[in-house]
Design an enzyme around this catalytic site. Structure first.
Site, PDB file in Angstrom:
ATOM      1  CB  THR A  78       1.175   1.602   4.926  1.00 47.82           C
ATOM      2  OG1 THR A  78       1.077   1.563   6.361  1.00 47.82           O
ATOM      3  CG2 THR A  78      -0.108   1.068   4.327  1.00 47.82           C
TER       4      THR A  78
ATOM      5  CD  GLN B 218      -0.884   0.037   9.652  1.00 46.16           C
ATOM      6  OE1 GLN B 218      -0.246  -0.758  10.341  1.00 46.16           O
ATOM      7  NE2 GLN B 218      -1.177   1.262  10.045  1.00 46.16           N
TER       8      GLN B 218
ATOM      9  CG  ASP C 270      -4.179  -0.392   5.661  1.00 42.93           C
ATOM     10  OD1 ASP C 270      -5.341  -0.170   6.061  1.00 42.93           O
ATOM     11  OD2 ASP C 270      -3.207   0.286   5.991  1.00 42.93           O
TER      12      ASP C 270
ATOM     13  CG  ASP D 104      -8.934   1.777   8.094  1.00 42.74           C
ATOM     14  OD1 ASP D 104     -10.127   1.966   8.389  1.00 42.74           O
ATOM     15  OD2 ASP D 104      -7.986   2.153   8.806  1.00 42.74           O
TER      16      ASP D 104
ATOM     17  NE  ARG E  10     -10.668   3.573  10.622  1.00 43.57           N
ATOM     18  CZ  ARG E  10      -9.756   3.502  11.581  1.00 43.57           C
ATOM     19  NH1 ARG E  10      -9.970   4.105  12.741  1.00 43.57           N
ATOM     20  NH2 ARG E  10      -8.641   2.831  11.401  1.00 43.57           N
TER      21      ARG E  10
ATOM     22  CD1 TRP F 106      -6.227   8.030   7.274  1.00 41.48           C
ATOM     23  CD2 TRP F 106      -6.136   7.502   5.102  1.00 41.48           C
ATOM     24  NE1 TRP F 106      -4.915   7.804   6.953  1.00 41.48           N
ATOM     25  CE2 TRP F 106      -4.827   7.482   5.632  1.00 41.48           C
ATOM     26  CE3 TRP F 106      -6.337   7.193   3.758  1.00 41.48           C
ATOM     27  CZ2 TRP F 106      -3.711   7.165   4.852  1.00 41.48           C
ATOM     28  CZ3 TRP F 106      -5.239   6.874   2.984  1.00 41.48           C
ATOM     29  CH2 TRP F 106      -3.943   6.862   3.519  1.00 41.48           C
TER      30      TRP F 106
END
Length: 521
Positions: free
Chosen positions: A289, A319, A342, A363, A427, A429
């Site tokens: 990532t 990602q 991401d 995310d 959320r 992580w």
């Protein structure tokens, strides 16, 4: 010290709560690893907490050099390494070398003094916070390596032990050095060569030492952004002025990296959707990532204006980062970040985004920087059929880190029609995940619960999620999650997450020429 040489404001404010005067006997209770902390303390006869911190920093440097030596050894024997493993080791090599730099800077700053001033305290706390995140990012990248791999086995223990050292150093530094609030000295910057450069009408003039032009048609100094970055001088100080790279309209298909040696670069494009830097790396294609980023920056003092950054890998490639930012005192103004999962990796240190557009799905604003998004447009878009959207996934791993994501006076609305797609504000992580929404417009696409769990009850009580004075159909807090870590906060608490307090932005943002508001609107 790259902050103290460039202060251009008169009043210096301490941006975190004054440290407590604590004895050697109780200091370890303020660390996440009290037994480990006490075992080191009792083995040595420290005359003061400051002496203890210096000792721990010396141990951290030695430990980190050992880790880097192991990593270098594996990379030199590249034969037989799978592609992903090689990329994961490259990440660890970069992150570990940054940690050595950060420890050395901190130790040099405190070696001969028991007190430090506001801006230096802000910088050193940020650097020590980043060392923890850097090691954790290395560990996260190694997670996908074969569990029985000799490389993974060789690195996991020294990395984990190193993080305990780093955590103790951060905690004791935070409580041993008492930052003082006082009037600061205004330093005279060197006269700009181009004092007329202003990023907006009425804004501050920007100090520019040299400018170059990138144009794909060959009419400029360079045809690629990468070549222009390579031409920038190394290790300049902010008083030298920015090395300005003007990037003409066009599509630049390249993965750009701004190394730590390329300090105080400013990039100005022709506008969103006019100057476009684009790539398509993803984890599905074998990258970590961390390494999927189309554009990555670690050089202190970076500024970008009027540029679109894209990762076109698409939702099915999981990602795929458009921008990874690990540059202290970095600023993005009127830029666009476009991706799916991401999109924007706000990795470490102090960052500011103003009047930007951010598009993504899962995310899509993540990382563990101290970061403020101000007057930005945040656009959740259509994910894969079995996915939901989460705007933030904040990665604070230690209760003493000065990090968090602050979304201030932004607009959160759908990029496109999404029918039944569930969209959440965020959320958790990591264990001490921290993200707040202040004075923002939140449209009806946000699920009434506001947040969604990462896995089971992980971090629901240790995270910190807060809202203050938001508006719009999605801002109703009456049906939000009932986690212990969720809060509807008052003005006093909200002030902790402003530019002036979270980023110590009054010290460094004026010299960027980017507009900002230091407090609450």
């Amino acid at each position: 010290m790259h902050v103290s040489t460039c202060i251009s404001v008169l009043i210096i404010l301490c941006f975190f709560s004054p440290s407590k005067s604590l004895s050697n006997e109780v200091i370890c209770d303020y660390t996440p690893f009290p037994s480990f902390c006490n075992s080191m303390r009792l083995q040595n006869n420290f005359g003061s907490l400051q002496e203890y911190v210096r000792f721990i920093l010396q141990q951290s440097i030695s430990s980190t050099q050992n880790v880097l030596s192991i990593i270098d050894g594996y990379l030199e024997l590249r034969i037989g390494l799978q592609e992903y493993t090689f990329h994961a080791l490259e990440d660890c090599q970069l992150l570990t070398s940054l940690n050595i730099d950060f420890f050395v800077i901190t130790l040099e700053a405190i070696n001969f003094t028991d007190t430090i001033e506001g801006p230096t305290a802000s910088e050193l706390l940020s650097l020590l916070s980043a060392t923890l995140t850097n090691y954790q990012t290395c560990l996260d990248g190694l997670e996908a390596v074969n569990p029985l791999s000799a490389i993974k086995i060789a690195l996991q223990t020294p990395l984990s032990d190193g993080n305990m050292l780093n955590s103790v150093a951060l905690a004791i530094f935070k409580y041993a050095w008492i930052p003082h609030t006082r009037e600061g000295k205004k330093l005279e910057d060197r006269k700009p060569q181009d004092a007329g450069l202003k990023l907006y009408p009425g804004g501050n003039a920007v100090n520019v030492s040299k400018s170059v032009v990138v144009n794909p048609n060959g009419s400029g100094d360079f045809t690629t952004v990468t070549d222009a970055v390579a031409a920038a001088p190394n290790n300049t100080d902010c008083t030298n002025g920015y090395f300005l790279i003007y990037i003409a309209a066009g599509v630049y298909k390249e993965n750009v990296y701004i190394a730590k040696s390329k300090r105080y670069l400013m990039m100005i494009g022709d506008g969103i959707d006019q100057t476009i830097i684009t790539g398509n790396r993803s984890v599905v294609d074998g990258w970590t990532t961390f390494n999927t980023a189309t554009f990555a920056v670690t050089g202190v003092g970076f500024v970008a204006v009027n540029i679109t950054f894209r990762n076109t890998a698409g939702a099915v490639m999981h990602q795929a980062v458009a921008v990874r930012n690990g540059a202290d005192l970095s600023t993005f103004y009127q830029c666009s970040f476009e991706g799916y999962q991401d999109t924007l990796y706000a990795h470490t240190l102090r960052q500011f985004y103003r009047e930007c557009n951010i598009y993504g799905t899962v995310d899509f604003i993540f990382g563990n920087a101290a970061v403020v998004f101000q007057n930005c447009n945040i656009y959740p878009r259509l994910p894969m059929e079995d996915q939901f959207n989460a705007i933030t996934a904040q990665g604070r791993i230690d209760i003493n880190q000065n990090t968090g994501t602050s979304i201030q006076n932004c607009t959160i609305s759908a990029a496109e029609y999404m029918a039944s797609t569930k969209t959440y504000l965020g959320r958790p992580w990591k264990e001490y995940s921290r993200a707040v929404y202040l004075n923002s417009f939140i449209d009806k696409l946000i699920d009434p619960a506001g947040r969604v769990a990462w896995s089971g009850d992980f971090a629901l009580n240790t995270s910190y999620y807060a809202e203050y004075n938001n508006r719009g159909l999605g801002s109703d807090t009456s049906n939000r999650v009932t986690w212990e870590g969720y809060h509807v906060i008052n003005v006093s608490d909200a002030t902790n997450f402003t530019v002036s307090n979270l980023l110590a932005g009054d010290f460094w943002l004026p010299s960027t020429g980017v507009p900002y508001y230091g407090g609450l609107f």
